[in-house]
Design a protein around this motif. Sequence first.
Motif, PDB file in Angstrom:
ATOM      1  N   LEU A 189      63.026  61.095  74.230  1.00  0.00           N
ATOM      2  CA  LEU A 189      64.390  61.228  74.869  1.00  0.00           C
ATOM      3  C   LEU A 189      64.167  60.674  76.377  1.00  0.00           C
ATOM      4  O   LEU A 189      63.120  61.234  76.788  1.00  0.00           O
ATOM      5  N   SER A 193      67.535  69.075  70.608  1.00  0.00           N
ATOM      6  CA  SER A 193      68.101  67.599  70.809  1.00  0.00           C
ATOM      7  C   SER A 193      67.175  66.560  69.815  1.00  0.00           C
ATOM      8  O   SER A 193      67.869  65.742  69.341  1.00  0.00           O
ATOM      9  N   ARG A 232      69.197  64.359  67.195  1.00  0.00           N
ATOM     10  CA  ARG A 232      69.013  62.840  67.211  1.00  0.00           C
ATOM     11  C   ARG A 232      68.437  62.281  65.678  1.00  0.00           C
ATOM     12  O   ARG A 232      69.036  61.436  65.333  1.00  0.00           O
ATOM     13  N   ILE A 278      71.392  59.944  64.445  1.00  0.00           N
ATOM     14  CA  ILE A 278      71.104  58.680  65.057  1.00  0.00           C
ATOM     15  C   ILE A 278      69.878  58.105  63.929  1.00  0.00           C
ATOM     16  O   ILE A 278      69.964  57.278  63.540  1.00  0.00           O
ATOM     17  N   ASP A 279      68.698  58.631  63.888  1.00  0.00           N
ATOM     18  CA  ASP A 279      67.661  58.213  63.212  1.00  0.00           C
ATOM     19  C   ASP A 279      68.096  58.079  61.719  1.00  0.00           C
ATOM     20  O   ASP A 279      67.059  57.350  60.941  1.00  0.00           O
ATOM     21  N   ALA A 307      69.324  55.058  69.338  1.00  0.00           N
ATOM     22  CA  ALA A 307      68.047  55.404  69.344  1.00  0.00           C
ATOM     23  C   ALA A 307      67.463  54.982  70.735  1.00  0.00           C
ATOM     24  O   ALA A 307      66.756  55.688  71.441  1.00  0.00           O
ATOM     25  N   VAL A 355      69.283  56.790  73.810  1.00  0.00           N
ATOM     26  CA  VAL A 355      68.725  58.045  74.201  1.00  0.00           C
ATOM     27  C   VAL A 355      67.468  58.087  74.526  1.00  0.00           C
ATOM     28  O   VAL A 355      66.813  59.184  75.492  1.00  0.00           O
ATOM     29  N   SER A 356      66.460  57.052  74.218  1.00  0.00           N
ATOM     30  CA  SER A 356      65.208  57.246  74.524  1.00  0.00           C
ATOM     31  C   SER A 356      64.910  56.394  75.539  1.00  0.00           C
ATOM     32  O   SER A 356      63.639  56.641  76.268  1.00  0.00           O
TER      33      SER A 356
END
Length: 351
Positions: A292, A320, A324, A328-329, A338, A341-342
């Motif tokens: 993140l 979180s 995720r 997302i993943d 991804a 957010v990372s």
Amino acid sequence: MTERQGIPRALIVLLCTASAVVTLAGMREVGSIIGPVLLALVLVLAVAPVRTWLERHGAPGWTLVAAPLALVLFLLLGMVAILGFSAAQMATLAPTYSRQFDQIVLQTQRLAAQLGIGTQQVNQAIKTLDPGRVFDLLTGFASGLLEVFTSLVLIVVLVLAMCLDARAFSRVLSSDMARHRSELVRALGLFAHNTRRYLVVSTVFGLVCSALDVIALWVLGVPLPLLWGVLALITNYIPNIGFIIGLVPPALLGLLEGGPKTMILVIACYLLINFVVQSLIQPKFLGDAVGLSTTVTFLSLLVWTFVLGPLGALLAIPLSLLARALLIDSDPAGRWAAALVSGQAPGDGRP
């Protein structure tokens, strides 16, 4: 050739935003239930390696449930005792230093008068630094956590149920049926691994920082150094602002006990310890486990604190990571999200 009709992108964004707001608002309304459920999930993930180790060494089936449950009970009871003691101590500390605070106020007003600063401005600044208000905020924070942890019956029942279902859940994830949801299975496995890694590394380095803080406070003569060390360990799990929360009480006590010099030394020691341990050493061990960015981490702290209160602040990173993994993943088309957010471009080595 006919044009392909689709939903406008702006409408999709608005619908997703509205859904997120409604979902978070609903979670907040039932936070007294969701909070213990999420806490139990994180605790079960934290002690899962114990069950795996026992199963690998052929331990009886009942120990696969009893050992993790006993460990969780030990952690919960210890946390309840520490938070209860901390809340009681913080509630009684402020009145004992009222005379010292009044003397500091008088000295500050005299110095301000010599520098030509108005008394009204000084009084406004002093109100913001009133130790009573600061201790009230910290007492409220500890009491809020204590209310969650005192729901021991619900948490223990949830942990027991999750431990009983752990083996069946693992078999389902490894079965042939799970191959149709391979991305989701991979995302959940990555979430569990990263959460455990985050908790272990944060706990180890939090203990190191707390021990060094206690030694520094003891040398400087700040009252209750062990209590503030425990507070520093707890606030270590709060991203971004946890360090500041753990610093304020001993810094104020340093001011009241030994004057500005002691307060400055306390702040300097905390800054040095935090910078060396948490900024230079800890990231090398934690690596990219969180996944993140700094901005997303801070926003997740605000969101989860709004939803679940003090418990949300402590569990901001694991929650979180769970969001995720689910949103997302688990979606093959979500690689760009991804990366967003990372804070890492695709191909830079972060999942």
